[in-house]
Enzyme design. Structure first.
Site, mmCIF file in Angstrom:
data_model
loop_
_atom_site.group_PDB
_atom_site.id
_atom_site.type_symbol
_atom_site.label_atom_id
_atom_site.label_comp_id
_atom_site.label_asym_id
_atom_site.label_seq_id
_atom_site.Cartn_x
_atom_site.Cartn_y
_atom_site.Cartn_z
ATOM 1 N N HIS B 83 36.215 56.665 55.364
ATOM 2 C CA HIS B 83 36.337 55.554 55.125
ATOM 3 C C HIS B 83 36.302 54.734 53.690
ATOM 4 O O HIS B 83 37.570 54.288 53.218
ATOM 5 C CB HIS B 83 35.228 54.459 56.350
ATOM 6 C CG HIS B 83 35.815 53.326 56.058
ATOM 7 N ND1 HIS B 83 37.006 53.229 56.470
ATOM 8 C CD2 HIS B 83 35.301 52.643 55.561
ATOM 9 C CE1 HIS B 83 37.369 51.826 56.202
ATOM 10 N NE2 HIS B 83 36.104 51.465 55.717
ATOM 11 N N ASP B 112 63.702 53.078 34.596
ATOM 12 C CA ASP B 112 63.737 54.240 35.455
ATOM 13 C C ASP B 112 61.862 54.340 34.900
ATOM 14 O O ASP B 112 61.923 53.333 33.982
ATOM 15 C CB ASP B 112 63.793 55.657 35.332
ATOM 16 C CG ASP B 112 63.307 56.095 36.954
ATOM 17 O OD1 ASP B 112 62.340 56.169 36.916
ATOM 18 O OD2 ASP B 112 64.228 56.280 37.823
ATOM 19 N N TRP B 148 31.139 56.985 49.927
ATOM 20 C CA TRP B 148 31.415 56.890 49.362
ATOM 21 C C TRP B 148 31.537 57.032 47.676
ATOM 22 O O TRP B 148 31.879 57.655 46.742
ATOM 23 C CB TRP B 148 32.831 56.126 49.250
ATOM 24 C CG TRP B 148 32.183 55.132 48.511
ATOM 25 C CD1 TRP B 148 31.497 53.579 48.647
ATOM 26 C CD2 TRP B 148 32.954 54.044 47.150
ATOM 27 N NE1 TRP B 148 31.557 52.906 47.973
ATOM 28 C CE2 TRP B 148 32.321 53.309 46.973
ATOM 29 C CE3 TRP B 148 33.926 55.336 46.126
ATOM 30 C CZ2 TRP B 148 33.171 52.438 45.953
ATOM 31 C CZ3 TRP B 148 34.295 53.933 45.066
ATOM 32 C CH2 TRP B 148 33.807 52.636 44.476
ATOM 33 N N SER B 175 46.115 62.917 38.751
ATOM 34 C CA SER B 175 47.521 61.950 39.543
ATOM 35 C C SER B 175 47.094 60.162 38.672
ATOM 36 O O SER B 175 48.566 60.280 38.089
ATOM 37 C CB SER B 175 47.226 61.810 40.671
ATOM 38 O OG SER B 175 48.036 61.150 41.140
ATOM 39 N N SER B 176 46.236 60.038 39.298
ATOM 40 C CA SER B 176 46.370 58.535 38.417
ATOM 41 C C SER B 176 46.377 58.312 37.226
ATOM 42 O O SER B 176 46.936 57.043 36.458
ATOM 43 C CB SER B 176 44.576 58.464 39.085
ATOM 44 O OG SER B 176 44.230 57.796 40.059
ATOM 45 N N HIS B 259 32.131 50.401 38.290
ATOM 46 C CA HIS B 259 32.746 48.693 38.119
ATOM 47 C C HIS B 259 34.301 49.041 38.262
ATOM 48 O O HIS B 259 35.059 48.736 38.931
ATOM 49 C CB HIS B 259 31.901 47.825 37.916
ATOM 50 C CG HIS B 259 32.048 47.043 38.050
ATOM 51 N ND1 HIS B 259 31.464 46.194 39.057
ATOM 52 C CD2 HIS B 259 32.817 45.576 37.233
ATOM 53 C CE1 HIS B 259 31.993 44.564 38.495
ATOM 54 N NE2 HIS B 259 33.083 44.543 37.928
ATOM 55 N N GLU B 261 36.689 50.383 38.550
ATOM 56 C CA GLU B 261 37.207 50.866 39.803
ATOM 57 C C GLU B 261 37.541 49.496 40.607
ATOM 58 O O GLU B 261 38.856 49.463 40.801
ATOM 59 C CB GLU B 261 37.118 51.956 40.549
ATOM 60 C CG GLU B 261 37.305 52.088 41.900
ATOM 61 C CD GLU B 261 38.758 52.316 41.664
ATOM 62 O OE1 GLU B 261 39.240 53.096 40.382
ATOM 63 O OE2 GLU B 261 39.319 52.716 42.739
ATOM 64 N N TYR B 263 37.560 46.446 39.541
ATOM 65 C CA TYR B 263 39.232 45.624 39.531
ATOM 66 C C TYR B 263 40.518 46.300 39.345
ATOM 67 O O TYR B 263 41.022 45.451 38.779
ATOM 68 C CB TYR B 263 38.419 45.113 37.857
ATOM 69 C CG TYR B 263 37.592 44.605 38.006
ATOM 70 C CD1 TYR B 263 37.067 42.837 38.815
ATOM 71 C CD2 TYR B 263 35.630 44.536 37.326
ATOM 72 C CE1 TYR B 263 36.049 42.760 38.621
ATOM 73 C CE2 TYR B 263 35.054 43.481 37.405
ATOM 74 C CZ TYR B 263 34.844 42.563 38.606
ATOM 75 O OH TYR B 263 34.019 42.251 38.632
ATOM 76 N N SER B 274 50.366 36.400 41.526
ATOM 77 C CA SER B 274 51.332 35.556 40.245
ATOM 78 C C SER B 274 52.816 35.433 40.513
ATOM 79 O O SER B 274 52.788 34.550 39.209
ATOM 80 C CB SER B 274 50.272 35.832 39.043
ATOM 81 O OG SER B 274 49.131 36.043 38.691
ATOM 82 N N HIS B 308 25.037 46.299 37.976
ATOM 83 C CA HIS B 308 24.477 45.291 38.783
ATOM 84 C C HIS B 308 24.484 45.894 40.051
ATOM 85 O O HIS B 308 24.045 46.043 41.318
ATOM 86 C CB HIS B 308 25.767 44.341 38.639
ATOM 87 C CG HIS B 308 27.007 44.137 39.085
ATOM 88 N ND1 HIS B 308 28.241 43.650 38.567
ATOM 89 C CD2 HIS B 308 27.669 45.179 39.482
ATOM 90 C CE1 HIS B 308 29.370 44.301 38.428
ATOM 91 N NE2 HIS B 308 28.641 45.068 39.912
ATOM 92 N N HIS B 309 25.644 47.571 39.962
ATOM 93 C CA HIS B 309 24.299 48.280 41.635
ATOM 94 C C HIS B 309 23.258 49.111 41.476
ATOM 95 O O HIS B 309 23.606 49.557 42.340
ATOM 96 C CB HIS B 309 26.315 49.157 41.478
ATOM 97 C CG HIS B 309 27.058 48.728 41.637
ATOM 98 N ND1 HIS B 309 27.843 48.175 42.962
ATOM 99 C CD2 HIS B 309 28.248 48.282 40.749
ATOM 100 C CE1 HIS B 309 29.419 47.868 42.659
ATOM 101 N NE2 HIS B 309 28.823 48.170 41.256
ATOM 102 N N THR B 334 38.005 35.133 35.517
ATOM 103 C CA THR B 334 38.328 35.141 37.702
ATOM 104 C C THR B 334 38.544 33.857 37.775
ATOM 105 O O THR B 334 39.182 33.035 38.944
ATOM 106 C CB THR B 334 37.356 35.826 38.795
ATOM 107 O OG1 THR B 334 36.804 36.897 37.453
ATOM 108 C CG2 THR B 334 38.390 35.761 39.705
ATOM 109 N N LYS B 337 41.587 31.908 36.183
ATOM 110 C CA LYS B 337 43.004 32.365 37.324
ATOM 111 C C LYS B 337 43.100 31.591 38.459
ATOM 112 O O LYS B 337 44.301 30.797 38.792
ATOM 113 C CB LYS B 337 42.914 34.313 37.807
ATOM 114 C CG LYS B 337 42.933 34.909 36.284
ATOM 115 C CD LYS B 337 42.930 36.585 36.811
ATOM 116 C CE LYS B 337 43.983 36.011 35.991
ATOM 117 N NZ LYS B 337 45.090 37.625 36.456
ATOM 118 N N ARG B 456 22.667 49.023 55.358
ATOM 119 C CA ARG B 456 23.834 49.977 55.414
ATOM 120 C C ARG B 456 24.152 51.310 56.020
ATOM 121 O O ARG B 456 22.806 52.097 55.895
ATOM 122 C CB ARG B 456 25.215 49.157 54.417
ATOM 123 C CG ARG B 456 24.579 49.891 53.134
ATOM 124 C CD ARG B 456 25.425 49.237 51.866
ATOM 125 N NE ARG B 456 26.812 50.480 51.709
ATOM 126 C CZ ARG B 456 27.485 49.589 50.645
ATOM 127 N NH1 ARG B 456 26.908 50.088 49.298
ATOM 128 N NH2 ARG B 456 28.598 50.683 50.121
#
Ligand code: HEA
Ligand code: HEA
Ligand code: CUA
Ligand SMILES: [Cu+2]
Lengths: 294, 541, 362
Positions: B83, B112, B148, B175-176, B259, B261, B263, B274, B308-309, B334, B337, B456
């Protein structure tokens, strides 16, 4: 017909029409990953899938690059496209830098953190006999707390790595000579120095292959030699692979030069390959210092 | 206006690609058109959202009551893992790339993407990767079940599917990276004359920065999983203490990727919001420049907060403090924004069509997730909450009510441009309110579960947690049904062209070059660079 | 269901009632942070909803056209910056206190195994005591059957960790196979247990009673089934407990040089198997998925007994089969003898503790 001669006719920004190459490349890569995943788990058929996939992919790339080269030589690529290529190559090299950074980071962590921590006073609870000495700093030490790693000798900077450093640095010079020759319009001189560069690349790889044999047979230094072996072979191995790819790039550029491609003013294919080669060079200097010396 | 553009195609130097869209399956398989590729990305990611969503429903079904009901714990762990992986790499990221493909060339007046064929390769690489990932359920030993985050050394115990997963992620990474290079080059090199960087729509800006993040961190993930692969099969000791390695080293490398990732999954969402808020407030975006700087600051800070993880892995006190302060700093840009968006709405002349509803919903609910993130960033509190459902609540607030809501908002906002028809406003509103309510029913109770200490990745839990879990599961099915509704009653009709024809610019207050081309956007747009007015929002010739 | 004192309460909305000073500090930090966040949230979204209500087109609002102000941008950068810095300062003291594991009165090593906890009392009163702590088997079965019951469902263990009240207890965590995390919410302790490394943490329980927690790091299929139960006793009761444990140890100590009969070893081995091996290899020895069957396994049937002894002592496949060094020589000898002579395996071989001891010392 060269790009510059009908420059004026190039579209503002050439957008290729439908192409079967991308889907074919993805199709090939499917078999590559399918095969690789099975092969590492001991299913022999995985190897067939892997190599078949690679073959599809390589053939596709061949035709794809063929298309791109004929578009380029056909004068479709405006200066703006040239800039696109420059940007893209720079960003691609940046991504490669980050890939190596992961492995350099692993080496850093192992040396500065994990091995000392494993040998620390607190950890003596778990590994009472382990002394935290990084192998290259102390002969005969295996950096293996569990004692599961057979003793090995580390790879010093002398003589092969130093020779290889000299070879790569020289190849950077010969490549630059070739570049200047190309700009000066001296095609045969360019081709000569390109061949020298390719040969230096091949020599580097030959030396490295020899070094690996030496490591395995005489030093008992293997991929399985604890974290030293892991970082040593993965760093130098990935670097060697990049040298191989860079050497192929230079080789194809040389062959294209022989066919009369590129002009003194427009030759990004050449420059891209050269950038890549210099990048590989710089990574090697990092390796030479961090892996072999320190 | 559009008529002008149509004739602008420039036959003189256009003999190598046909003017008419290629047809049939070739159009899609061999596509080099950014719009077609964007469509494929969007459809792919929606499919993945469905698959990932069904896995989430399996999780929620199992957790409906305490005790094992349907699945054994191993399978449950596979569900959780897959998931997470499918949602992150299959649904959210490709969806944003789809948006980038469709909108960036339109927004900056480019014909293009910079590398049209490579663009198609980026898309088609996702297919083998998705097949390998989804197929891993059928491999001996079942799908990967290590979360994950794929922490070593648990990954070393996984079956062959782990390798399939690793290679699939290599391919997705490739790909990314190609997609990001394409986006960066398009933005840097293909803007229409007059479209300076500081006049560029924020969506393009956020993607420019996101693409930079992607190129910087995807290779690092590739490195981490390559080390996992060699540890599994080739006897290396990166993560094996017996040979001098360290399992925590994996976590450092992973979160150096992980991390940024997260963002990567939110910055383009900021870009979409925006665009929408000024359009429906009928007022220019407040503080454009500071928005750009804030985005860049978030990106830069995102590289120095990863641990922080890892507060509970046992870092030295200095590490703990450094990462705590650095993480809390991210609240500042943040916040800038959020304040700018609210200031944009202030004294506007607002209407609340579905895109605006989702954008406001985003603002409100994402901020709740942001605040729980801030609470988690406090090292001592995080030691209570790490690996509990509080974290699950936090990241679904920012990912579902953040990224996913922004995607929905974007689909409603730009959908008319893509398909040429308007969606039904009533249905959009039903989708919004249904999603908003069920989302909160699903995930709000998880905060309580986490505070009370429910870990979890648990297939079964103590009886005291039963009620909140039941509520969450009911909410999840409701939320799922709303997405089915969205698909059947909004997406499908639009794709089939059912609905009122969309005007060229359906939104009164919208600005930007994408509204200067007809709806649906023709196959080729801006084949020669348009001439822009001084604000770079209108084509004047 | 009722609340479980020291464990979760029914529909609990908040952190556990704190039982250590650190937990109280975390508790109040969390309250403060919540209040600050809620205030900012209400303020920001109050403005937004006011604007939504008043500045809508249907109310006849005309759009203003301001869209820039350096002053406000600077203000709303600096103010949040100051706020978060203050938050950081507030937490710093607790971070430092949490990390200070010096001067402990009692040191206990906590080892995570798939899927149980091992406790070794290293220093202080009770040093030398060591035992394993496993989820009550009947509860695992209730879970499988989907018929959970009891207030301490999934939290009841065979041997709780016992500690004295008002004593600084340092826990050293490590693991034998994969990463686990030792968590006791009422103490505000959560510490990853990392194979090959030690980490430490500490707590000083201010109340006697039973406190519960669970493994908090994904560690494989039985992750949900390795609870933690800490029994905090008064100092006198603790001394009594230590005393009785010491006596039990003396009585139970297996002499590794004792020679056993095969039947006795098999009987003992059956228990060891059920307690340690059956989770993965299944009671019928058939294994499941990636777990290898023991019934008919060539390694079990091997004429060289040391093959299987080696597997148990060192593990196999990168720790997919973990090392079982922590079992005693007698236990290892017994379980090997059992597997060599059970199900379809009819080797007739007997492994004596002395042979395991010899293999261990190599
Ligand atoms: C879109 C994705 C996304 C986003 C945007 C964020 C944003 C943030 N996240 Fe989150 N996070 C995740 C996705 C995301 N996160 C995921 C997936 C995980 C779990 C991974 C896993 O373990 O599986 C995670 C986990 C996670 C953890 C680890 C928890 C744990 O495992 O123990 C932490 C800890 O610090 C954290 C913090 C933050 C912070 C501080 C922000 C900040 O960026 C939030 C900033 C926003 C605000 C603060 C609100 C708005 C601001 C204002 C209105 C201004 C005024 C405010 C103040 C002055 C305070 N996140
Ligand atoms: C990136 C985005 C993302 C998104 C969009 C979601 C969406 C959802 N997630 Fe999440 N989730 C993650 C990312 C995401 N998730 C990650 C990264 C993890 C961590 C994994 C880990 O621990 O390793 C996680 C973990 C996670 C958990 C914790 C599992 C555990 O710890 O064991 C749970 C539990 O409830 C959950 C639930 C949900 C639900 C109910 C949704 C819903 O929003 C989904 C809604 C969508 C649908 C339901 C699909 C549409 C419906 C159909 C196709 C038809 C069928 C429907 C019906 C018949 C009703 N997720
Ligand atoms: Cu042990 Cu989870
Ligand atoms: Cu993070």
């Amino acid at each position: 017909m060269s790009a510059a001669s009908n420059h004026g006719a190039a579209p503002y920004y050439f957008v290729p029409g439908p192409s079967r190459h991308p889907a074919m490349a993805a199709f090939g890569l499917f078999f590559v990953i399918l095969g690789a995943g099975q092969w590492v788990n001991g299913h022999g058929w995985g190897a067939y899938s892997l190599f078949a996939g690679l073959a599809i992919w390589l053939i596709t790339l061949y035709f794809w690059f063929g298309d791109a080269i004929s578009e380029s030589e056909g004068g479709q690529y405006s200066d703006r496209i040239d800039i696109s290529f420059r940007w893209s190559m720079s960003w691609f090299i940046f991504s490669e830098v980050m890939f190596f950074a992961a492995f350099f980071g692993a080496l850093y962590w192992a040396r500065i953190h994990s091995v000392p921590a494993l040998g620390s006073l607190e950890n003596s609870l778990l590994w009472p006999d382990f002394k935290a000495i990084w192998p290259s700093a102390a002969p005969g030490n295996t950096a293996s707390p569990a004692g599961t790693v057979a003793p090995f000798t580390t790879m010093g900077p002398w003589p092969i790595p130093t020779l290889n450093t000299a070879i790569l640095l020289t190849s950077g010079v010969t490549l630059t000579i070739a570049h200047h020759a190309l700009i000066a319009g001296q095609r045969s001189k360019t081709i000569f120095w390109m061949w020298i560069t390719v040969l230096l690349g091949v020599t580097f790889l030959g030396f490295q292959a020899y070094e690996y044999m030496h490591a395995y047979h005489e030093l008992n230094l293997k991929l399985t030699s604890g974290v030293y072996g892991s970082t040593f072979f993965m760093l130098t191995g990935f670097h060697g692979f990049h040298v191989f790819v860079g050497m192929l790039m230079l080789l194809f550029i040389t062959l294209r030069l022989g066919k009369g491609h590129f002009t003194p003013t427009r030759h990004f294919g050449f420059e891209g390959a050269a950038w890549y080669w210099h990048f590989v060079d710089v990574v090697w200097l990092g390796l030479y210092i961090v892996v072999y010396w320190l | 206006m559009s008529a002008v553009l149509d004739h602008h195609g420039g036959h003189a130097h256009d003999d190598h690609h046909d003017h008419h869209a290629p047809t049939g399956w070739r159009r899609w398989l061999f596509a080099t058109n950014h719009k077609d590729i964007g469509t494929m990305y969007l459809l792919f990611s929606f499919t993945m959202l469905m698959i990932g969503g069904v896995l989430a429903l399996c999780i929620r079904a199992e957790l409906f009551k305490p005790g094992l009901q349907y699945f054994n714990p191993e399978l449950f762990n596979s569900f959780t893992t897959m998931h997470g992986l499918i949602m992150v790499f299959g649904a959210i990221m490709p969806a944003f790339v789809g948006f980038a493909n469709w909108m960036i060339p339109l927004q900056i007046g480019a014909s293009d993407m910079a590398f049209a064929r490579m663009n198609n390769l980026s898309f088609w690489l996702l297919i083998p990767a998705a097949i390998m990932l989804a197929g891993s359920f059928f491999m001996p030993g079942g799908a990967p079940a290590a979360g994950w985050t794929l922490y070593a050394p648990l990954t070393l115990q996984m079956g062959p599917s782990m390798d399939a997963g690793i290679f699939a992620m290599h391919i997705m990474g490739a790909s990314s990276i190609m997609g990001s290079i394409n986006i960066i080059v398009t933005i840097l090199n293909m803007r229409a004359p007059g479209m300076t960087l500081m006049k560029m729509p924020l969506f393009a800006w956020t993607w420019l920065i996101t693409a930079y993040l992607l190129i910087a961190v995807m290779p690092v993930l590739a490195g981490a999983i390559t080390m996992t692969l060699t540890d599994r099969h080739f006897g290396t000791s990166f993560f094996n203490p017996a040979g001098g390695g360290d399992p925590v080293m994996y976590q450092h490398i992973f979160w150096f990727f992980g991390h940024p990732e997260v963002y990567i999954m939110i910055l383009p969402a900021f870009g979409i919001v925006s665009a929408i808020i000024p359009a429906f407030a009928r007022k220019k975006l407040f503080g454009y420049t500071s928005m750009v700087y804030a985005t860049a600051s978030i990106a830069i800070l995102s590289f120095i907060v990863w641990a922080h993880h890892m507060y509970t892995t046992g870092m030295p006190v200095t590490g703990q403090l450094f990462f705590m302060y650095a993480t809390m700093l991210i609240a500042v840009p943040t916040g800038v924004k959020i304040f700018n968006w609210v200031a944009t709405m202030w004294r506007g002349s607002m209407t609340f069509e579905t895109p605006m509803l989702f954008a406001v919903g985003f603002l409100f609910v994402f901020s709740m997730g942001g605040f729980t993130g801030l609470i988690l960033s406090m090292a001592p509190i995080d030691q209570q909450l790490q690996d509990t459902y509080y974290v699950v609540a936090h990241f679904h607030y920012v990912l579902v009510a953040g990224s996913l809501y922004a995607l929905f908002a974007g689909v409603y906002y730009w959908g008319p441009k893509w398909t040429g028809v308007m969606y039904s406003e009533t249905r959009g509103k039903i989708h919004f309110w249904g999603s908003l309510i069920f989302f909160n029913v699903t995930f709000f109770p998880m905060h309580f579960l986490g505070l009370a200490g429910m870990p979890r990745r648990y297939a079964d839990y103590p009886m005291q947690f039963a009620d909140f879990n039941m509520i969450a599961s009911i909410g999840a099915f409701g939320f799922g049904l709303m997405q089915v509704y969205f698909f059947l009653f909004v997406v499908v009709p639009m794709m089939r062209g059912k609905g009122e024809p969309a005007p060229q610019k359906p939104w009164e207050g919208a600005e930007g070059l994408e509204w200067e081309v007809p709806s649906p956007a023709p196959f080729h747009t801006f084949e020669t660079p348009p001439k822009l007015d001084p604000t770079a929002t209108k084509v004047i010739g | 269901v009722n609340d479980l004192p020291g464990g979760p309460a029914v529909n609990q909305l908040d952190l556990h009632p704190p039982v250590t000073r650190i937990a109280s500090e975390v508790h109040s930090l969390h309250y403060w942070l919540m209040i600050v966040c809620v205030v900012i949230f209400v303020a920001v979204f109050g403005v937004m909803f006011y604007s939504i209500l008043k500045h809508r087109k249907s109310q006849g609002a005309k759009p203003a056209n301001f869209h820039e102000s350096v002053a406000v941008e600077v203000a709303w950068t600096i103010v949040p910056f100051v706020i978060v810095t203050c938050m950081g300062f507030a937490a710093t003291k607790t971070v430092v206190a949490q990390k200070d594991t010096t001067n402990a009165d009692l040191t206990i090593k906590v080892t995570g195994y798939q899927w149980k906890w091992g406790y070794d009392y290293l220093k202080g009163e009770g040093a030398g005591i060591s035992f394993l702590s496993t989820l009550d088997v009947s509860q695992r079965e209730l879970s499988n059957a989907g018929t959970p019951q009891g207030d301490d469902y999934l939290l009841r263990v065979d041997n709780p960790l016992v500690v004295p009240v008002d004593t600084k207890v340092r826990v050293i965590t490590t693991a034998a196979d994969v990463i686990h995390a030792w968590m006791v919410p009422a103490f505000a302790v959560k510490q990853d247990a990392i194979p090959g490394f030690v980490r430490d943490n500490w707590f000083r329980a201010q109340k006697t009673g039973d406190f519960f927690g669970q493994c908090a790091e994904l560690c494989g299929k039985e992750h949900a089934y390795m609870p933690i139960h800490v029994k905090v006793l008064s100092k006198e009761d603790y001394a009594k407990w230590v005393d009785s444990e010491k006596k039990k140890i003396a009585a139970k100590a297996d002499d590794p040089s004792k020679v056993w009969t095969q039947a006795d070893l098999i009987a003992r081995g059956e228990k060891v198997y059920a307690a340690n091996c059956a989770v993965c290899h299944r009671p019928d020895g058939k294994g499941a998925g990636p777990i290898k069957p023991l019934d008919g396994s060539p390694k079990v049937l091997d004429a060289d007994k040391l093959v299987q002894v080696g597997v148990l002592l060192n593990g196999q496949n990168n720790g997919a089969m973990p090392a079982w060094k922590q079992l005693s020589d007698t236990e290892i000898a017994a379980v090997i003898t059992y597997t060599k002579n059970n199900w379809g395996n009819k080797t007739g071989q007997t492994v004596q503790p002395s042979e395991v001891l010899a293999a261990r010392q190599q």
